[in-house]
Design an enzyme around this catalytic site. Structure first.
Site, PDB file in Angstrom:
ATOM      1  N   GLY A  73      22.794 -20.357 -35.546  1.00  0.00           N
ATOM      2  CA  GLY A  73      23.090 -19.908 -36.789  1.00  0.00           C
ATOM      3  C   GLY A  73      24.078 -19.145 -37.139  1.00  0.00           C
ATOM      4  O   GLY A  73      25.117 -19.462 -36.026  1.00  0.00           O
ATOM      5  N   GLN A  75      25.236 -16.380 -37.243  1.00  0.00           N
ATOM      6  CA  GLN A  75      25.462 -15.124 -36.655  1.00  0.00           C
ATOM      7  C   GLN A  75      24.887 -15.446 -35.141  1.00  0.00           C
ATOM      8  O   GLN A  75      24.643 -14.581 -34.507  1.00  0.00           O
ATOM      9  CB  GLN A  75      24.854 -14.081 -36.942  1.00  0.00           C
ATOM     10  CG  GLN A  75      25.580 -13.379 -38.254  1.00  0.00           C
ATOM     11  CD  GLN A  75      26.944 -12.718 -37.858  1.00  0.00           C
ATOM     12  OE1 GLN A  75      27.311 -12.598 -36.764  1.00  0.00           O
ATOM     13  NE2 GLN A  75      27.889 -12.764 -38.893  1.00  0.00           N
ATOM     14  N   SER A  76      25.123 -16.796 -34.511  1.00  0.00           N
ATOM     15  CA  SER A  76      24.675 -16.986 -33.324  1.00  0.00           C
ATOM     16  C   SER A  76      25.249 -16.341 -32.140  1.00  0.00           C
ATOM     17  O   SER A  76      26.615 -16.660 -32.104  1.00  0.00           O
ATOM     18  CB  SER A  76      24.556 -18.612 -33.017  1.00  0.00           C
ATOM     19  OG  SER A  76      24.599 -18.889 -31.638  1.00  0.00           O
ATOM     20  N   ASN A  77      24.696 -15.711 -31.382  1.00  0.00           N
ATOM     21  CA  ASN A  77      25.231 -15.179 -30.110  1.00  0.00           C
ATOM     22  C   ASN A  77      25.633 -16.199 -29.211  1.00  0.00           C
ATOM     23  O   ASN A  77      26.597 -15.943 -28.429  1.00  0.00           O
ATOM     24  CB  ASN A  77      24.273 -14.245 -29.334  1.00  0.00           C
ATOM     25  CG  ASN A  77      23.935 -12.882 -30.368  1.00  0.00           C
ATOM     26  OD1 ASN A  77      24.843 -12.220 -30.578  1.00  0.00           O
ATOM     27  ND2 ASN A  77      22.707 -12.861 -30.434  1.00  0.00           N
ATOM     28  N   CYS A  79      26.621 -19.207 -29.832  1.00  0.00           N
ATOM     29  CA  CYS A  79      27.818 -20.017 -30.409  1.00  0.00           C
ATOM     30  C   CYS A  79      29.140 -18.937 -30.139  1.00  0.00           C
ATOM     31  O   CYS A  79      30.154 -19.479 -29.609  1.00  0.00           O
ATOM     32  CB  CYS A  79      27.661 -20.375 -31.854  1.00  0.00           C
ATOM     33  SG  CYS A  79      26.707 -21.538 -32.350  1.00  0.00           S
TER      34      CYS A  79
END
Ligand SMILES: *Cc1c(COP(=O)(O)O)cnc(C)c1O
Length: 335
Positions: A73, A75-77, A79
């Protein structure tokens, strides 16, 4: 049991602390709550993903790769952690992000940008319909440029990533013996299943004597039971020379609670935000609305319902996520 691990990079600040949160335990009643502080595995690389990436990125380097592709997503942690680690290791990073291209540059996305990750945005619909094609397209693109690409799945949850939380169970075993506790339950938020899968296998391998629970933050219990079992099967298949033939994966129990998802992924109801405020004020524990807030809230509610009454101590794995709090600042009622 002597466990052999595959190659691993030393990237995370481990062991992380295991701390008791007695003010909250007292308010809620029930067993003493311990928090495994995996929000302290690093600063910009904090959270659970770095434990898995120690193994995934070791494999990428072993294979001589110079470029990493992964997805998640906006706001992916996962990524964000991958992007920062790639910068630390001198690797190129391409993120396939699900969400609007004009997303505000803040929270995790700000860090992705700051460390120079290449980013391609896709709408939810595009991503859902053809994420495999999109990844193939970019793999081909880098291949044609003469780069060697390594693709990491969502959340680094696969047969490799599982090792992260298997190794964390060895750490928990030491924590428990040093503190002289025997927790009956280990609870974490579950999103792509790899943390839960690793804990489920590791808890058995290291004979922690604890039941592992995943608190679903998106899909339902059936989805996670299948996903975790798939990851475990892949782990068993890929690493069979390292795993004792007598280790019985089929008898592992995958426990999921899916009553606290709310409206959907990354969307939390006011009661979740109330729990986030309470944990911050009573214990200085910073939770996030996407994962740990839901997981922690669900755990407290289940304690009140007596689900964990059969034990004196339980462990909540704090999987990080602090940067996901900032984009949702308006819902904290602070302005
Ligand atoms: C990814 C993530 C989780 C979920 O872990 P999975 O292994 O993907 O199930 C939980 N908490 C935070 C903060 C995360 O970033």
């Amino acid at each position: 049991m002597e466990i052999s691990f595959p190659p691993r990079l030393s990237l995370a600040q481990t062991p992380t602390p295991l701390i008791a949160i007695d003010r909250i335990s007292e308010v809620v009643g029930g067993p003493r709550i311990w928090v495994k502080r995996d929000d302290m595995t690093g600063s910009a690389v904090s959270g659970n993903k770095i434990r898995k990436l120690e193994f995934s990125l070791a494999k990428a380097l072993d294979e001589g790769c110079d470029t990493i592709i992964t997805c998640g997503g906006v706001q992916s942690n996962h990524c964000r952690t991958t992007a920062v680690l790639c910068a630390q290791l001198g690797l190129k990073c391409h993120l396939i992000l699900r969400g609007p291209e004009d997303s505000e540059i803040e929270g995790n996305l700000l860090l992705d940008r700051l460390v120079g990750a290449e980013i391609s945005f896709y709408t939810n619909r595009e991503y859902q319909q053809k994420s495999d094609e999109i990844i193939q397209h970019w793999m081909q693109h880098y291949h044609e440029q003469g780069s060697k690409v390594f693709s990491i799945p969502v959340g680094a949850s696969d047969g490799i990533g599982l090792w992260g939380y298997i190794a964390a169970c060895e750490e928990l075993k030491d924590d428990f013996s040093q503190l002289n506790i025997q927790p009956g339950h280990i609870i974490s938020a579950t999103g792509s299943g790899g943390t839960q899968g690793g804990l489920t296998v590791g808890s058995e391998l290291f004979q922690l004597g604890a039941k592992v629970w995943g608190m679903a933050v998106c899909d339902d219990a059936n989805y996670f039971i299948n996903k975790v079992k798939q990851d475990i099967a892949q782990w068993r298949q890929w690493y069979s020379p390292l795993i004792s033939p007598s280790f019985d994966c089929d008898s592992l129990c995958v426990n999921v609670i899916d009553d606290y998802i709310g409206p959907g992924y990354a969307q939390a109801t006011p009661d979740i935000f109330a729990t986030i405020s309470m944990a911050a004020r009573l214990e200085g524990l910073i939770l996030d609305p996407v994962y740990t807030g839901k997981g922690f809230h669900g755990m407290l509610d289940q304690i009140r319902q007596g689900r964990f009454d059969d034990t004196n101590d339980i462990v909540f794995v704090h999987t990080g996520g602090i940067f996901g709090l900032f984009p949702q600042r308006d819902q904290l009622g602070l302005s």
